[in-house]
Write a protein that holds these residues in place. Structure first.
Motif, PDB file in Angstrom:
ATOM      1  N   THR A 207      -8.093  11.896 -12.212  1.00  0.00           N
ATOM      2  CA  THR A 207      -8.621  11.593 -11.052  1.00  0.00           C
ATOM      3  C   THR A 207      -7.647  12.033  -9.972  1.00  0.00           C
ATOM      4  O   THR A 207      -6.556  12.417 -10.219  1.00  0.00           O
ATOM      5  CB  THR A 207      -8.656  10.051 -10.921  1.00  0.00           C
TER       6      THR A 207
ATOM      7  N   ASN B 225       0.903  -1.311   0.132  1.00  0.00           N
ATOM      8  CA  ASN B 225       0.103  -0.019   0.199  1.00  0.00           C
ATOM      9  C   ASN B 225       0.718   1.243  -0.076  1.00  0.00           C
ATOM     10  O   ASN B 225       1.778   1.315   0.735  1.00  0.00           O
ATOM     11  CB  ASN B 225      -0.865  -0.023   1.293  1.00  0.00           C
TER      12      ASN B 225
ATOM     13  N   ARG C 165      -0.812  -5.907 -10.639  1.00  0.00           N
ATOM     14  CA  ARG C 165      -2.157  -5.127 -10.720  1.00  0.00           C
ATOM     15  C   ARG C 165      -1.798  -3.490  -9.761  1.00  0.00           C
ATOM     16  O   ARG C 165      -1.390  -3.876  -8.842  1.00  0.00           O
ATOM     17  CB  ARG C 165      -3.261  -5.860 -10.368  1.00  0.00           C
TER      18      ARG C 165
ATOM     19  N   GLN D 262      -0.699  -4.904  -6.303  1.00  0.00           N
ATOM     20  CA  GLN D 262      -0.861  -6.425  -5.963  1.00  0.00           C
ATOM     21  C   GLN D 262       0.137  -7.254  -6.993  1.00  0.00           C
ATOM     22  O   GLN D 262       0.289  -7.081  -8.219  1.00  0.00           O
ATOM     23  CB  GLN D 262      -2.262  -6.946  -6.537  1.00  0.00           C
TER      24      GLN D 262
ATOM     25  N   ILE E 212      -4.239  -0.720  -7.898  1.00  0.00           N
ATOM     26  CA  ILE E 212      -5.488  -0.466  -7.494  1.00  0.00           C
ATOM     27  C   ILE E 212      -5.471   0.984  -7.065  1.00  0.00           C
ATOM     28  O   ILE E 212      -4.780   1.124  -6.159  1.00  0.00           O
ATOM     29  CB  ILE E 212      -6.229  -1.685  -6.624  1.00  0.00           C
TER      30      ILE E 212
ATOM     31  N   TRP F 192      -3.138   3.630  -2.293  1.00  0.00           N
ATOM     32  CA  TRP F 192      -3.079   2.973  -3.620  1.00  0.00           C
ATOM     33  C   TRP F 192      -2.457   1.493  -3.175  1.00  0.00           C
ATOM     34  O   TRP F 192      -1.723   1.311  -2.378  1.00  0.00           O
ATOM     35  CB  TRP F 192      -2.050   3.671  -4.593  1.00  0.00           C
ATOM     36  N   THR F 193      -2.896   0.573  -4.049  1.00  0.00           N
ATOM     37  CA  THR F 193      -2.431  -0.712  -3.731  1.00  0.00           C
ATOM     38  C   THR F 193      -1.669  -1.388  -4.991  1.00  0.00           C
ATOM     39  O   THR F 193      -2.585  -1.511  -5.847  1.00  0.00           O
ATOM     40  CB  THR F 193      -3.553  -1.690  -3.158  1.00  0.00           C
TER      41      THR F 193
ATOM     42  N   PRO G 253      -7.370   4.662  -5.512  1.00  0.00           N
ATOM     43  CA  PRO G 253      -8.059   4.661  -4.024  1.00  0.00           C
ATOM     44  C   PRO G 253      -9.595   4.711  -4.341  1.00  0.00           C
ATOM     45  O   PRO G 253     -10.348   4.357  -3.431  1.00  0.00           O
ATOM     46  CB  PRO G 253      -7.646   6.336  -3.644  1.00  0.00           C
ATOM     47  N   LYS G 254     -10.196   4.967  -5.461  1.00  0.00           N
ATOM     48  CA  LYS G 254     -11.422   4.528  -5.805  1.00  0.00           C
ATOM     49  C   LYS G 254     -11.780   3.300  -6.285  1.00  0.00           C
ATOM     50  O   LYS G 254     -12.883   2.790  -6.961  1.00  0.00           O
ATOM     51  CB  LYS G 254     -11.943   5.823  -6.517  1.00  0.00           C
ATOM     52  N   GLY G 255     -10.953   2.393  -6.229  1.00  0.00           N
ATOM     53  CA  GLY G 255     -11.062   0.994  -6.835  1.00  0.00           C
ATOM     54  C   GLY G 255     -10.861   0.736  -8.364  1.00  0.00           C
ATOM     55  O   GLY G 255     -11.053  -0.436  -8.820  1.00  0.00           O
ATOM     56  N   THR G 256     -10.420   1.725  -8.882  1.00  0.00           N
ATOM     57  CA  THR G 256     -10.025   1.292 -10.562  1.00  0.00           C
ATOM     58  C   THR G 256      -8.757   0.595 -10.274  1.00  0.00           C
ATOM     59  O   THR G 256      -7.740   0.609  -9.657  1.00  0.00           O
ATOM     60  CB  THR G 256      -9.702   2.603 -11.086  1.00  0.00           C
ATOM     61  N   VAL G 257      -8.779  -0.515 -11.252  1.00  0.00           N
ATOM     62  CA  VAL G 257      -7.791  -1.526 -11.547  1.00  0.00           C
ATOM     63  C   VAL G 257      -7.114  -1.394 -12.688  1.00  0.00           C
ATOM     64  O   VAL G 257      -7.852  -1.472 -13.843  1.00  0.00           O
ATOM     65  CB  VAL G 257      -8.456  -3.045 -11.054  1.00  0.00           C
TER      66      VAL G 257
END
Length: 217
Positions: A150, A43, A90, A159, A92, A156-157, A94-98
């Protein structure tokens, strides 16, 4: 309405200071980890606001046959093949966009490992990621421009995934580099004292010039 010379000078200087609203924000992680038939998550907390104009992601990793090379390692130790097609990266937002940087099968399958490498994922890179896993700058599988426009603020994540046990995917570090327009959400930069001094001298000069032009009564 026509501005006086002094007001015009003030407006011009303030406009110039406003041009410094573009921000380069870099967040990093260097927590070593291993994905071997599982998923690692890293993260990144971005504490500034600003509309993203460009985003690059750098990941330092290795994919080798057993054994692991370890946090301080560089070259593969095992002599067998590493199944590079098992890797998935991947990002990801903050708002879930991958955005998938690397899919299963993006890299070439069974081959000797290339050891510790750094890959920079950049939409503007000349070459698309894929084939042999090598160091360099490459376009990701999906464009990072999905985040453009954005707000960069938030968590932010990254993966990091390895699909099968036996030839570990080792993670060493990563970096997110944002180029953002912070003009509308961050306060304008405060002019430096030297700049304010120059502005003051310029205004005094304009004022003196105006007094000299006034007719003698």
């Amino acid at each position: 309405m026509k501005l006086s010379p002094i007001r015009s000078a003030v407006s011009a200087v303030l406009f110039c200071f406003g041009l410094h609203a573009h921000a380069a924000v870099i967040v990093t992680d260097s927590t070593y980890g291993v994905a071997d038939g599982n998923i690692l998550l890293r993260n990144f907390d971005v504490t500034r606001h600003g509309d993203i104009q460009d985003l690059n992601v750098l990941i330092e990793f290795s994919k080798c046959d057993d054994p692991r090379i370890g946090a301080a390692g560089s070259a593969c130790i095992g002599t067998g093949n590493s199944f590079n097609s098992e890797m998935i990266f991947r990002l990801i937002g903050p708002k879930g966009t991958v955005v998938n940087l690397v899919n299963a099968g993006t890299y070439t399958g069974s081959r000797p490992g290339s050891g510790r490498i750094s890959v920079n994922f950049d939409d503007e890179a000349a070459t698309a990621v894929g084939g042999v896993a090598t160091a360099g700058s490459f376009r990701p599988v999906k464009q990072l421009s999905a985040f453009d426009g954005t707000d960069m603020f938030g968590t932010w994540t990254l993966q990091i995934q390895d699909l099968a046990v036996g030839d570990p995917l080792e993670y060493f570090s990563s970096r997110l580099e944002f180029n953002a327009n912070a003009a509308e959400t961050d306060p304008a930069p405060v002019p430096e004292p030297a700049s304010l001094g120059l502005l003051g001298l310029g205004l005094l000069g304009l004022s003196a010039a105006r007094r000299r032009k006034q007719p003698v009564s």
